[in-house]
Motif scaffolding. Structure first.
Motif, PDB file in Angstrom:
ATOM      1  N   VAL A  32       0.880  -1.168   0.000  1.00 39.42           N
ATOM      2  CA  VAL A  32       0.000   0.000   0.000  1.00 39.42           C
ATOM      3  C   VAL A  32       0.915   1.216   0.000  1.00 39.42           C
ATOM      4  O   VAL A  32       1.706   1.405   0.915  1.00 39.42           O
ATOM      5  CB  VAL A  32      -0.939   0.018   1.226  1.00 39.42           C
TER       6      VAL A  32
ATOM      7  N   LEU B 122      -3.347   6.928  -3.432  1.00 39.72           N
ATOM      8  CA  LEU B 122      -3.045   5.709  -2.703  1.00 39.72           C
ATOM      9  C   LEU B 122      -3.105   4.542  -3.674  1.00 39.72           C
ATOM     10  O   LEU B 122      -4.082   4.388  -4.403  1.00 39.72           O
ATOM     11  CB  LEU B 122      -4.044   5.503  -1.557  1.00 39.72           C
TER      12      LEU B 122
ATOM     13  N   ARG C 168      -4.306   4.083   4.519  1.00 35.58           N
ATOM     14  CA  ARG C 168      -3.132   3.209   4.392  1.00 35.58           C
ATOM     15  C   ARG C 168      -2.902   2.409   5.661  1.00 35.58           C
ATOM     16  O   ARG C 168      -2.715   1.197   5.621  1.00 35.58           O
ATOM     17  CB  ARG C 168      -1.889   4.056   4.087  1.00 35.58           C
TER      18      ARG C 168
END
Length: 198
Positions: free
Chosen positions: A143, A159, A184
């Motif tokens: 991530v 993201l 995240r």
């Protein structure tokens, strides 16, 4: 229209991971009211949509205007050097396509959303051609948060979730920096427990 008021976090329902309960940071300063398909064949999902920041549109607008200026200057310089006006034809096509893209950008941004469900995160985008991707938490390998200079200036980030299958990777643009960091951290924590079977 932005929602400047934050709502208190919801209590998790029995059997739901408490880390996936509504986090007010995810909805601070975002669009509200994502458009849902109304047809009989629509996909009903069990969760709440979170949207992106309107500052994403401003950031993209500035970046594209800079691009248009660069194309116009390059066409002008090239036209002056070779003395031919036809250089403006491809430059004009590129500028026209960019302006059309900018015209639909605000509506496209309102159609971007993500939903945290018990076993996966669902990402959706698109107006006419809608795309929905469900990424299981246990399959996430990375991530990542990225943002360029103009994105940082407007406080937005992208993201990116990477899985073992390259086709299921998801990029969520236009998240406010606090929302990107909160999302995240949540995804990493939940993905760890799903992989280890805890």
């Amino acid at each position: 229209m932005t929602d400047s008021q934050t709502t208190p976090p919801l209590e998790p329902t029995p059997g739901t991971d408490p880390r996936l309960a509504q986090n007010p940071v995810l909805d601070a300063g975002t669009y509200t009211g994502i458009r849902e398909p109304r047809g009989e064949g629509r996909l009903a999902l069990d969760g709440q949509w979170h949207q992106i920041s309107p500052r994403y549109v401003v950031s993209q607008l500035v970046q594209n205007l800079v691009f248009i200026a660069v194309v116009a200057v390059a066409a002008g310089v090239l036209s002056a050097i070779i003395g031919e006006p036809w250089v403006w034809i491809p430059a004009g096509v590129v500028i026209l396509i960019t302006l059309i893209t900018l015209a639909v950008l605000p509506r496209q941004a309102r159609a971007i959303g993500y939903m945290l469900r018990h076993d996966d995160i669902v990402f959706r985008k698109g107006i006419l051609w809608q795309r929905m991707i469900a990424v299981p938490y246990g399959r996430m390998q990375l991530v990542d948060i990225t943002h360029g200079p103009l994105d940082r200036a407007f406080g937005v980030s992208q993201l990116k979730m990477v899985t073992a299958a390259a086709t299921t990777g998801v990029q969520i643009p236009g998240l406010a920096q606090p929302a990107a960091e909160a999302l995240r951290d949540t995804l990493i924590e939940v993905a760890e427990t799903r992989r280890t079977g805890l």
